[in-house]
Design an enzyme around this catalytic site. Structure first.
Site, short mmCIF file in Angstrom:
data_model
loop_
_atom_site.label_atom_id
_atom_site.label_comp_id
_atom_site.label_asym_id
_atom_site.label_seq_id
_atom_site.Cartn_x
_atom_site.Cartn_y
_atom_site.Cartn_z
N SER A 130 24.03 70.91 42.59
CA SER A 130 24.75 70.79 41.32
C SER A 130 25.58 72.05 41.17
O SER A 130 25.27 73.09 41.77
CB SER A 130 23.76 70.70 40.16
OG SER A 130 24.42 70.85 38.92
N TYR A 143 16.10 73.67 35.53
CA TYR A 143 17.02 72.88 36.37
C TYR A 143 17.95 73.82 37.14
O TYR A 143 18.15 73.67 38.35
CB TYR A 143 17.80 71.91 35.49
CG TYR A 143 18.78 71.00 36.23
CD1 TYR A 143 18.31 69.90 36.97
CD2 TYR A 143 20.15 71.20 36.17
CE1 TYR A 143 19.19 69.05 37.63
CE2 TYR A 143 21.04 70.35 36.83
CZ TYR A 143 20.56 69.28 37.56
OH TYR A 143 21.44 68.44 38.21
P1 NAD Z 1 20.15 59.40 38.35
O1 NAD Z 1 19.13 59.70 37.32
O2 NAD Z 1 20.90 58.13 38.27
O3 NAD Z 1 19.53 59.49 39.83
C1 NAD Z 1 18.43 60.26 40.18
C2 NAD Z 1 17.56 59.38 41.05
O4 NAD Z 1 16.46 60.13 41.56
C3 NAD Z 1 16.97 58.20 40.24
O5 NAD Z 1 17.15 57.00 40.96
C4 NAD Z 1 15.52 58.58 40.12
O6 NAD Z 1 14.67 57.46 40.00
C5 NAD Z 1 15.30 59.35 41.41
N1 NAD Z 1 14.12 60.18 41.34
C6 NAD Z 1 13.75 61.01 40.34
N2 NAD Z 1 12.57 61.57 40.60
C7 NAD Z 1 12.17 61.08 41.83
C8 NAD Z 1 11.04 61.28 42.64
N3 NAD Z 1 10.03 62.09 42.26
N4 NAD Z 1 10.98 60.64 43.83
C9 NAD Z 1 11.97 59.82 44.22
N5 NAD Z 1 13.06 59.58 43.48
C10 NAD Z 1 13.16 60.20 42.29
O7 NAD Z 1 21.15 60.63 38.33
P2 NAD Z 1 22.33 61.06 39.33
O8 NAD Z 1 23.37 61.65 38.46
O9 NAD Z 1 22.68 59.98 40.27
O10 NAD Z 1 21.61 62.26 40.11
C11 NAD Z 1 21.52 62.35 41.53
C12 NAD Z 1 21.48 63.82 41.93
O11 NAD Z 1 22.71 64.43 41.54
C13 NAD Z 1 20.38 64.63 41.25
O12 NAD Z 1 19.79 65.51 42.20
C14 NAD Z 1 21.11 65.41 40.19
O13 NAD Z 1 20.46 66.60 39.84
C15 NAD Z 1 22.44 65.64 40.86
N6 NAD Z 1 23.55 65.92 39.94
C16 NAD Z 1 23.84 65.08 38.92
C17 NAD Z 1 24.88 65.41 38.06
C18 NAD Z 1 25.25 64.54 36.88
O14 NAD Z 1 26.01 64.99 36.03
N7 NAD Z 1 24.81 63.30 36.80
C19 NAD Z 1 25.60 66.59 38.25
C20 NAD Z 1 25.27 67.43 39.32
C21 NAD Z 1 24.23 67.08 40.17
#
Ligand code: NAD
Length: 245
Positions: A130, A143
């Site tokens: 991130s 985080y």
């Molecule tokens: P999201 O919540 O849609 O996806 C996260 C996924 O991880 C979900 O499917 C969830 O069920 C899964 N997950 C959570 N805990 C888990 C576990 N213990 N074991 C297996 N799976 C697990 O959100 P996203 O935005 O698609 O996030 C994906 C990645 O991108 C994350 O690492 C997040 O930190 C990162 N990210 C997101 C953003 C944003 O703004 N959405 C920005 C920067 C980074």
């Protein structure tokens, strides 16, 4: 891009960025395996993309070991599973701290380690970190700490495997148009009384481009990192945040 003959494993593949990564890697010809805790949610993505779904909790060592045993050797491993929780620092419980480090940092460690163990000669290891892995933000200290840890882990492992045909990189997006950001908007609304547009604006204003990143922008970068042209790109934390950070 032709990734035919390569197996790509994506954690957190049931939603958001992970689901789009499954789409993009399948379109590039890879055999895709998606992993997560909810088989029903993974099943929807699997049906759309032709990916194989395997249930796994990235915070659980035995579960991640079973995941890779069942998936088979993977040339491409993407540690995408993650979660974000917010609280003022003084009110952050130890349980919240452990939860953030568990899924975001330990989950990436276990995914990297087990993926690397059975990686054939050629490989690409990618963390979806991130922009919070490169700079600070208020109210999300665990985080931010976990994502900084992911960037450190990426840099260290990249040097360890540099003599092999393996690269390790982290993609660092700003706010992305996914369920995670929808939850952040809902949280801001509940805590401040802002309407939806105001709450979303509070997030997008952190970006110099004043917009959310689309999941497909992350997927395109991840697919490129798996190309031969990207073989010199190693140990990098690539900001994908419209100029932020
Ligand atoms: P999201 O919540 O849609 O996806 C996260 C996924 O991880 C979900 O499917 C969830 O069920 C899964 N997950 C959570 N805990 C888990 C576990 N213990 N074991 C297996 N799976 C697990 O959100 P996203 O935005 O698609 O996030 C994906 C990645 O991108 C994350 O690492 C997040 O930190 C990162 N990210 C997101 C953003 C944003 O703004 N959405 C920005 C920067 C980074």
């Amino acid at each position: 891009m032709n990734l035919a003959g390569k197996r790509a494993l994506i954690t957190g593949g049931g939603s958001g960025i992970g689901a789009d990564l499954a789409r993009g890697f399948a379109a590039a010809g890879a055999e895709v395996v998606i992993a997560g805790r909810r088989l029903d949610v993974l099943g929807v993505v699997a049906r759309k993309t032709g990916a194989r779904a395997i249930q796994a909790d990235v915070t659980d060592e035995a579960s991640v070991m079973r995941l890779f045993a069942e998936a088979g050797p993977c040339e491409i491993v993407i540690a995408n599973a993650g979660a974000a929780d917010s609280a003022p620092f003084g009110k952050t419980s130890l349980a919240q701290w452990h939860a953030m480090l568990g899924v975001n940092l330990t989950g990436t460690f276990l995914t990297f380690r087990e993926g690397l163990k059975q990686m054939p000669g050629w490989g690409r290891i990618i963390a979806i970190a991130s922009i919070a892995g490169l700079r600070g933000y208020p109210y999300v200290a665990p985080y931010v700490a976990a994502k900084h840890g992911v960037v450190g882990l990426t840099k260290a492992l990249a040097l360890e495997v540099a003599k092999r045909e393996i690269t390790v990189n982290a993609i660092c997006p700003g706010y992305v148009a996914t369920e995670m950001t929808e939850r952040s908007v809902a949280n801001i609304r509940a805590k401040t009384g802002m309407d939806e547009a105001e709450a979303l604006a509070a997030l997008t204003k952190t970006s110099p481009q004043n917009r959310l990143i689309e999941p497909s922008e992350i997927t395109s970068l991840a697919v490129w990192l798996c190309s031969e042209d990207a073989r010199g790109m190693n140990g990098q934390a690539l900001s994908l945040a419209g100029g932020e950070g």
